[in-house]
Design an enzyme around this catalytic site. Structure first.
Site, PDB file in Angstrom:
ATOM      1  N   ASN A   1     -42.800 -29.789  18.571  1.00  0.00           N
ATOM      2  CA  ASN A   1     -44.083 -29.084  18.633  1.00  0.00           C
ATOM      3  C   ASN A   1     -45.209 -29.967  19.181  1.00  0.00           C
ATOM      4  O   ASN A   1     -46.380 -29.661  19.008  1.00  0.00           O
ATOM      5  CB  ASN A   1     -44.456 -28.494  17.257  1.00  0.00           C
ATOM      6  CG  ASN A   1     -44.399 -29.543  16.154  1.00  0.00           C
ATOM      7  OD1 ASN A   1     -44.373 -30.731  16.436  1.00  0.00           O
ATOM      8  ND2 ASN A   1     -44.385 -29.100  14.909  1.00  0.00           N
TER       9      ASN A   1
ATOM     10  N   GLN B   1     -51.720 -30.951   1.038  1.00  0.00           N
ATOM     11  CA  GLN B   1     -51.466 -29.639   1.635  1.00  0.00           C
ATOM     12  C   GLN B   1     -50.583 -28.809   0.722  1.00  0.00           C
ATOM     13  O   GLN B   1     -49.565 -29.327   0.270  1.00  0.00           O
ATOM     14  CB  GLN B   1     -50.832 -29.816   3.014  1.00  0.00           C
ATOM     15  CG  GLN B   1     -51.807 -30.430   3.985  1.00  0.00           C
ATOM     16  CD  GLN B   1     -51.384 -30.282   5.442  1.00  0.00           C
ATOM     17  OE1 GLN B   1     -52.174 -30.525   6.314  1.00  0.00           O
ATOM     18  NE2 GLN B   1     -50.169 -29.903   5.716  1.00  0.00           N
TER      19      GLN B   1
ATOM     20  N   ARG C   1     -52.929 -36.657  10.721  1.00  0.00           N
ATOM     21  CA  ARG C   1     -52.770 -36.490   9.280  1.00  0.00           C
ATOM     22  C   ARG C   1     -54.139 -36.609   8.626  1.00  0.00           C
ATOM     23  O   ARG C   1     -54.930 -37.499   8.979  1.00  0.00           O
ATOM     24  CB  ARG C   1     -51.813 -37.543   8.685  1.00  0.00           C
ATOM     25  CG  ARG C   1     -50.328 -37.277   8.963  1.00  0.00           C
ATOM     26  CD  ARG C   1     -49.832 -35.997   8.287  1.00  0.00           C
ATOM     27  NE  ARG C   1     -48.425 -35.694   8.579  1.00  0.00           N
ATOM     28  CZ  ARG C   1     -48.015 -34.827   9.503  1.00  0.00           C
ATOM     29  NH1 ARG C   1     -48.884 -34.163  10.248  1.00  0.00           N
ATOM     30  NH2 ARG C   1     -46.727 -34.585   9.675  1.00  0.00           N
TER      31      ARG C   1
ATOM     32  N   HIS D   1     -53.025 -26.036   8.635  1.00  0.00           N
ATOM     33  CA  HIS D   1     -52.082 -26.816   9.455  1.00  0.00           C
ATOM     34  C   HIS D   1     -51.221 -25.885  10.318  1.00  0.00           C
ATOM     35  O   HIS D   1     -50.124 -25.491   9.928  1.00  0.00           O
ATOM     36  CB  HIS D   1     -51.206 -27.656   8.513  1.00  0.00           C
ATOM     37  CG  HIS D   1     -50.465 -28.743   9.196  1.00  0.00           C
ATOM     38  ND1 HIS D   1     -49.856 -29.761   8.519  1.00  0.00           N
ATOM     39  CD2 HIS D   1     -50.217 -28.993  10.496  1.00  0.00           C
ATOM     40  CE1 HIS D   1     -49.281 -30.576   9.360  1.00  0.00           C
ATOM     41  NE2 HIS D   1     -49.473 -30.123  10.575  1.00  0.00           N
TER      42      HIS D   1
HETATM   43  P1  NDP Z   1     -45.249 -40.566  18.584  1.00  0.00           P
HETATM   44  O1  NDP Z   1     -44.365 -41.404  17.729  1.00  0.00           O
HETATM   45  O2  NDP Z   1     -44.769 -40.129  19.928  1.00  0.00           O
HETATM   46  O3  NDP Z   1     -46.646 -41.282  18.802  1.00  0.00           O
HETATM   47  C1  NDP Z   1     -47.299 -42.000  17.824  1.00  0.00           C
HETATM   48  C2  NDP Z   1     -48.076 -43.099  18.522  1.00  0.00           C
HETATM   49  O4  NDP Z   1     -48.851 -43.768  17.542  1.00  0.00           O
HETATM   50  C3  NDP Z   1     -47.167 -44.143  19.179  1.00  0.00           C
HETATM   51  O5  NDP Z   1     -47.562 -44.328  20.519  1.00  0.00           O
HETATM   52  C4  NDP Z   1     -47.429 -45.379  18.322  1.00  0.00           C
HETATM   53  O6  NDP Z   1     -47.442 -46.575  19.044  1.00  0.00           O
HETATM   54  C5  NDP Z   1     -48.837 -45.145  17.860  1.00  0.00           C
HETATM   55  N1  NDP Z   1     -49.199 -45.910  16.688  1.00  0.00           N
HETATM   56  C6  NDP Z   1     -48.553 -45.990  15.508  1.00  0.00           C
HETATM   57  N2  NDP Z   1     -49.233 -46.764  14.656  1.00  0.00           N
HETATM   58  C7  NDP Z   1     -50.335 -47.200  15.315  1.00  0.00           C
HETATM   59  C8  NDP Z   1     -51.418 -48.048  14.977  1.00  0.00           C
HETATM   60  N3  NDP Z   1     -51.505 -48.600  13.763  1.00  0.00           N
HETATM   61  N4  NDP Z   1     -52.358 -48.300  15.916  1.00  0.00           N
HETATM   62  C9  NDP Z   1     -52.268 -47.748  17.144  1.00  0.00           C
HETATM   63  N5  NDP Z   1     -51.264 -46.914  17.518  1.00  0.00           N
HETATM   64  C10 NDP Z   1     -50.313 -46.647  16.610  1.00  0.00           C
HETATM   65  O7  NDP Z   1     -45.631 -39.290  17.699  1.00  0.00           O
HETATM   66  P2  NDP Z   1     -46.234 -37.909  18.172  1.00  0.00           P
HETATM   67  O8  NDP Z   1     -47.222 -38.139  19.255  1.00  0.00           O
HETATM   68  O9  NDP Z   1     -45.145 -36.925  18.385  1.00  0.00           O
HETATM   69  O10 NDP Z   1     -46.974 -37.470  16.824  1.00  0.00           O
HETATM   70  C11 NDP Z   1     -48.064 -38.235  16.306  1.00  0.00           C
HETATM   71  C12 NDP Z   1     -48.420 -37.747  14.924  1.00  0.00           C
HETATM   72  O11 NDP Z   1     -48.948 -36.449  15.005  1.00  0.00           O
HETATM   73  C13 NDP Z   1     -47.208 -37.599  13.973  1.00  0.00           C
HETATM   74  O12 NDP Z   1     -46.898 -38.818  13.334  1.00  0.00           O
HETATM   75  C14 NDP Z   1     -47.683 -36.564  13.002  1.00  0.00           C
HETATM   76  O13 NDP Z   1     -48.343 -37.194  11.923  1.00  0.00           O
HETATM   77  C15 NDP Z   1     -48.702 -35.762  13.800  1.00  0.00           C
HETATM   78  N6  NDP Z   1     -48.193 -34.418  14.102  1.00  0.00           N
HETATM   79  C16 NDP Z   1     -48.960 -33.357  13.711  1.00  0.00           C
HETATM   80  C17 NDP Z   1     -48.526 -32.081  13.940  1.00  0.00           C
HETATM   81  C18 NDP Z   1     -49.370 -30.914  13.575  1.00  0.00           C
HETATM   82  O14 NDP Z   1     -48.857 -29.796  13.512  1.00  0.00           O
HETATM   83  N7  NDP Z   1     -50.657 -31.079  13.366  1.00  0.00           N
HETATM   84  C19 NDP Z   1     -47.216 -31.795  14.570  1.00  0.00           C
HETATM   85  C20 NDP Z   1     -46.567 -32.982  15.066  1.00  0.00           C
HETATM   86  C21 NDP Z   1     -47.028 -34.242  14.783  1.00  0.00           C
HETATM   87  P3  NDP Z   1     -46.195 -47.256  19.809  1.00  0.00           P
HETATM   88  O15 NDP Z   1     -45.131 -46.205  19.926  1.00  0.00           O
HETATM   89  O16 NDP Z   1     -46.764 -47.674  21.120  1.00  0.00           O
HETATM   90  O17 NDP Z   1     -45.778 -48.349  18.940  1.00  0.00           O
END
Ligand code: NDP
Length: 393
Positions: free
Chosen positions: A147, A314, A285, A333
């Site tokens: 999603n 939630q 989140r 959400h």
């Molecule tokens: P990804 O794993 O593709 O992306 C997460 C990114 O966050 C990565 O690029 C990672 O860095 C980066 N990251 C992690 N920790 C840090 C930090 N401390 N500082 C800077 N960057 C950081 O996940 P998605 O993009 O698919 O999803 C992201 C979040 O969105 C999910 O974890 C979830 O909580 C939320 N979500 C919400 C939904 C909703 O319905 N509202 C649905 C789907 C997801 P790198 O990989 O470069 O190490």
């Protein structure tokens, strides 16, 4: 045979829909990175129908019962008397969605003596205590990418809704009014604004790609920098930290997972370093933001608006201050729970279960923990010191 406990959001107040606004879903063949969509052997549902609620049961119940498993589907999830907590001690598998999470704390994992597999039907497994799952050798899997684009679309929508002040204008229109002056005193064009993206993962990158045509100035921060040619294509400026990122932007989009590092990051101090009148959209989140600091910043005018669709906890209680704070454009959400998203994460959940019962490997991109350690996607997303495995290239 296994006992499978499925925790889903309640059915619509008016009952399970007999028909839908549209017929079917557009065909999508692959995710933006080339990964295939879920490939279960069969589907127990019609794509485009409501699957994430109890009656929809992710299209799993009939299939699992026909295979001889015991299936409990419930939305009653909070507290020791809930169906979830009562059924948990002898469950082999727990499935829930981030929209209506079954919070698997370390205490509950300790009580779930038979638990072997936890599936997040969606993305983001922070509602499970992952260290506790590792300690018990429990496999945790989620439906990566299912999603992500839906969340990116919701983000772009909420950026526009805030900057243009859509909610107030819509309310006037519904009220039969035509007060143009009132309607536009907080309304701006997005064009030319500086938009900063916190975390350029699947969703963060999709947001930047969709916002670039609005002629905004894009900057981002992430643990690992994106390739130069990608930055150049979208005109991205890289910032070393979120503190550097937020200094001169007009809009902040938050797309990092909830971890020890990101919990409570949007606090009074960080918000105080932003430009007066900045906007924040956070569909990552709720707990990444300090709840009351957001309310204070909106009240003082430091923030001009806040939107997103994630809350802590939630479902959010009826008196959660984000429901009534000024200049909010919150939704429950829902960004990843469109009928389109549900079809993909329900199919992905079935694919994970098929692999599990056949004893074949679950796709590494779905795996968060396995064999007592972070593994697959989880090794990158949730481990304390991830390596740059080229995921962002
Ligand atoms: P990804 O794993 O593709 O992306 C997460 C990114 O966050 C990565 O690029 C990672 O860095 C980066 N990251 C992690 N920790 C840090 C930090 N401390 N500082 C800077 N960057 C950081 O996940 P998605 O993009 O698919 O999803 C992201 C979040 O969105 C999910 O974890 C979830 O909580 C939320 N979500 C919400 C939904 C909703 O319905 N509202 C649905 C789907 C997801 P790198 O990989 O470069 O190490």
């Amino acid at each position: 045979m296994a006992k499978i406990l499925i925790v889903l959001f309640p059915d619509p107040v008016g009952g399970y829909p007999p028909n839908y606004a549209r017929t079917g879903l557009p065909e999508i063949t692959a995710y933006p990175n080339g990964d295939t969509l879920p490939t279960p052997k069969a589907l127990g549902f019609t794509p485009g129908t409501l699957l994430g609620c109890v009656s929809g049961n992710l299209g799993l119940k009939d299939w699992l019962e026909a295979e001889g498993h015991t299936v409990v589907v419930t939305s009653d999830k909070n507290g020791p008397d809930s169906v979830f907590e009562r059924e948990l001690p002898d469950a082999d598998i727990v499935i829930s969605q981030p929209f209506w999470p079954a919070y698997l704390t370390a205490d509950l994992i300790e009580k779930a003596k038979k638990l072997k597999l936890v599936v997040t039907a969606g993305i983001g497994s922070d509602h499970t205590d992952l260290n506790a799952a590792n300690a018990k050798g429990i496999t945790v899997a989620e439906v990566t990418y299912s999603n992500s684009i839906g969340v990116a679309e919701h983000t772009v929508m909420q950026v526009l809704v805030l900057v243009r002040d859509f909610v107030a204008q819509h309310r006037l229109s519904v009220a039969g009014a035509w007060n143009i002056a009132d309607a536009v005193t907080r309304s701006y064009d997005l064009e030319g604004m500086r938009v900063g993206v916190f975390a350029a993962g699947r969703i963060g990158r999709a947001v930047m790609e969709r916002l670039a045509p609005f002629d905004v100035k894009l900057s981002y921060t992430d643990r690992f920098r994106l390739p130069g040619e990608y930055e150049e294509k979208l005109g991205l400026e890289y910032k070393e930290s979120i503190h550097e990122l937020v200094k001169d932007i007009d809009v902040l989009c938050v797309h990092a997972p909830l971890t020890d590092e990101t919990r409570g990051l949007l606090n009074d101090e960080l918000l105080g370093t932003m430009k007066r009148g900045a906007y924040i959209v956070n569909p990552a989140r709720g707990a990444i933001a300090d709840r009351d600091a957001i309310v204070r910043a909106l009240d003082s005018g430091q923030l001009a608006g806040y939107a997103g669709d994630v809350w802590e906890p939630q479902p959010a209680p009826a008196d959660h201050p984000w429901r009534s704070m000024v200049h909010n454009a919150m939704t429950p959400h829902t960004s990843g729970a469109t009928l389109s998203g549900q079809a993909r994460y329900a199919a992905g959940t079935r694919e994970i279960l098929e692999s599990w019962f056949e004893g074949t490997e679950i796709r590494p991109e779905y795996v968060i923990t396995q064999g007592g350690r972070y593994s697959g996607t989880g090794a990158h997303s949730y481990a304390d010191e991830p390596e740059n495995d080229g995921k962002n290239s």
